[in-house]
Motif scaffolding. Structure first.
Motif, PDB file in Angstrom:
ATOM      1  N   TRP A  34      -4.523   4.611  -0.884  1.00  0.00           N
ATOM      2  CA  TRP A  34      -3.620   5.551  -1.526  1.00  0.00           C
ATOM      3  C   TRP A  34      -2.232   4.964  -1.584  1.00  0.00           C
ATOM      4  O   TRP A  34      -1.922   3.998  -0.922  1.00  0.00           O
ATOM      5  CB  TRP A  34      -3.627   6.902  -0.818  1.00  0.00           C
ATOM      6  CG  TRP A  34      -2.961   6.925   0.516  1.00  0.00           C
ATOM      7  CD1 TRP A  34      -1.690   7.354   0.782  1.00  0.00           C
ATOM      8  CD2 TRP A  34      -3.501   6.522   1.769  1.00  0.00           C
ATOM      9  NE1 TRP A  34      -1.427   7.237   2.120  1.00  0.00           N
ATOM     10  CE2 TRP A  34      -2.520   6.722   2.752  1.00  0.00           C
ATOM     11  CE3 TRP A  34      -4.726   5.988   2.165  1.00  0.00           C
ATOM     12  CZ2 TRP A  34      -2.731   6.422   4.087  1.00  0.00           C
ATOM     13  CZ3 TRP A  34      -4.923   5.691   3.493  1.00  0.00           C
ATOM     14  CH2 TRP A  34      -3.934   5.911   4.437  1.00  0.00           C
ATOM     15  N   GLU A  35      -1.423   5.569  -2.419  1.00  0.00           N
ATOM     16  CA  GLU A  35      -0.043   5.131  -2.580  1.00  0.00           C
ATOM     17  C   GLU A  35       0.881   6.317  -2.361  1.00  0.00           C
ATOM     18  O   GLU A  35       0.594   7.425  -2.813  1.00  0.00           O
ATOM     19  CB  GLU A  35       0.162   4.562  -3.985  1.00  0.00           C
ATOM     20  CG  GLU A  35       1.502   3.925  -4.176  1.00  0.00           C
ATOM     21  CD  GLU A  35       1.617   3.240  -5.514  1.00  0.00           C
ATOM     22  OE1 GLU A  35       2.616   3.520  -6.206  1.00  0.00           O
ATOM     23  OE2 GLU A  35       0.723   2.446  -5.871  1.00  0.00           O
ATOM     24  N   GLY A  38       5.743   4.703  -3.426  1.00  0.00           N
ATOM     25  CA  GLY A  38       5.763   3.332  -3.902  1.00  0.00           C
ATOM     26  C   GLY A  38       5.110   2.324  -2.988  1.00  0.00           C
ATOM     27  O   GLY A  38       4.994   1.148  -3.323  1.00  0.00           O
ATOM     28  N   ASP A  39       4.643   2.738  -1.814  1.00  0.00           N
ATOM     29  CA  ASP A  39       3.969   1.847  -0.871  1.00  0.00           C
ATOM     30  C   ASP A  39       2.471   2.136  -0.899  1.00  0.00           C
ATOM     31  O   ASP A  39       2.058   3.289  -0.926  1.00  0.00           O
ATOM     32  CB  ASP A  39       4.475   2.036   0.550  1.00  0.00           C
ATOM     33  CG  ASP A  39       5.934   1.658   0.701  1.00  0.00           C
ATOM     34  OD1 ASP A  39       6.356   0.661   0.086  1.00  0.00           O
ATOM     35  OD2 ASP A  39       6.657   2.348   1.454  1.00  0.00           O
ATOM     36  N   GLN A  40       1.660   1.070  -0.897  1.00  0.00           N
ATOM     37  CA  GLN A  40       0.224   1.248  -0.894  1.00  0.00           C
ATOM     38  C   GLN A  40      -0.313   1.122   0.524  1.00  0.00           C
ATOM     39  O   GLN A  40       0.122   0.263   1.289  1.00  0.00           O
ATOM     40  CB  GLN A  40      -0.465   0.226  -1.791  1.00  0.00           C
ATOM     41  CG  GLN A  40      -1.938   0.538  -1.967  1.00  0.00           C
ATOM     42  CD  GLN A  40      -2.629  -0.414  -2.900  1.00  0.00           C
ATOM     43  OE1 GLN A  40      -2.534  -1.619  -2.759  1.00  0.00           O
ATOM     44  NE2 GLN A  40      -3.330   0.147  -3.878  1.00  0.00           N
ATOM     45  N   TYR A  41      -1.272   1.973   0.842  1.00  0.00           N
ATOM     46  CA  TYR A  41      -1.890   1.994   2.167  1.00  0.00           C
ATOM     47  C   TYR A  41      -3.395   1.848   1.989  1.00  0.00           C
ATOM     48  O   TYR A  41      -3.967   2.327   1.020  1.00  0.00           O
ATOM     49  CB  TYR A  41      -1.583   3.303   2.892  1.00  0.00           C
ATOM     50  CG  TYR A  41      -0.108   3.517   3.101  1.00  0.00           C
ATOM     51  CD1 TYR A  41       0.524   2.997   4.211  1.00  0.00           C
ATOM     52  CD2 TYR A  41       0.644   4.209   2.166  1.00  0.00           C
ATOM     53  CE1 TYR A  41       1.892   3.183   4.412  1.00  0.00           C
ATOM     54  CE2 TYR A  41       2.005   4.397   2.354  1.00  0.00           C
ATOM     55  CZ  TYR A  41       2.618   3.880   3.466  1.00  0.00           C
ATOM     56  OH  TYR A  41       3.957   4.054   3.655  1.00  0.00           O
ATOM     57  N   ARG A  42      -4.027   1.206   2.962  1.00  0.00           N
ATOM     58  CA  ARG A  42      -5.471   0.999   2.907  1.00  0.00           C
ATOM     59  C   ARG A  42      -6.035   1.053   4.326  1.00  0.00           C
ATOM     60  O   ARG A  42      -5.556   0.367   5.226  1.00  0.00           O
ATOM     61  CB  ARG A  42      -5.791  -0.361   2.291  1.00  0.00           C
ATOM     62  CG  ARG A  42      -7.266  -0.657   2.228  1.00  0.00           C
ATOM     63  CD  ARG A  42      -7.499  -2.055   1.660  1.00  0.00           C
ATOM     64  NE  ARG A  42      -8.881  -2.410   1.712  1.00  0.00           N
ATOM     65  CZ  ARG A  42      -9.779  -2.154   0.761  1.00  0.00           C
ATOM     66  NH1 ARG A  42      -9.400  -1.540  -0.330  1.00  0.00           N
ATOM     67  NH2 ARG A  42     -11.029  -2.510   0.896  1.00  0.00           N
TER      68      ARG A  42
END
Length: 44
Positions: A34-35, A38-42
């Motif tokens: 998810w984002e 503006g930062d993407q997380y996984r």
């Protein structure tokens, strides 16, 4: 969360969780991607 911290905004958590629900991932099967802001997380 609302019971313990009634004055805190939980919209960011609600928004992130809603994406998985709309995708049909009710079991939160990984990987979760998810984002936010503006930062993407996984999560693998």
């Amino acid at each position: 969360m609302l019971t313990r911290y009634p004055d805190r905004d939980t919209a960011r958590v609600d928004t992130a969780q809603r994406r998985f629900l709309k995708a049909g991932n009710l079991g939160l099967d990984t990987p979760l991607v998810w984002e936010m802001y503006g930062d993407q997380y996984r999560l693998p």
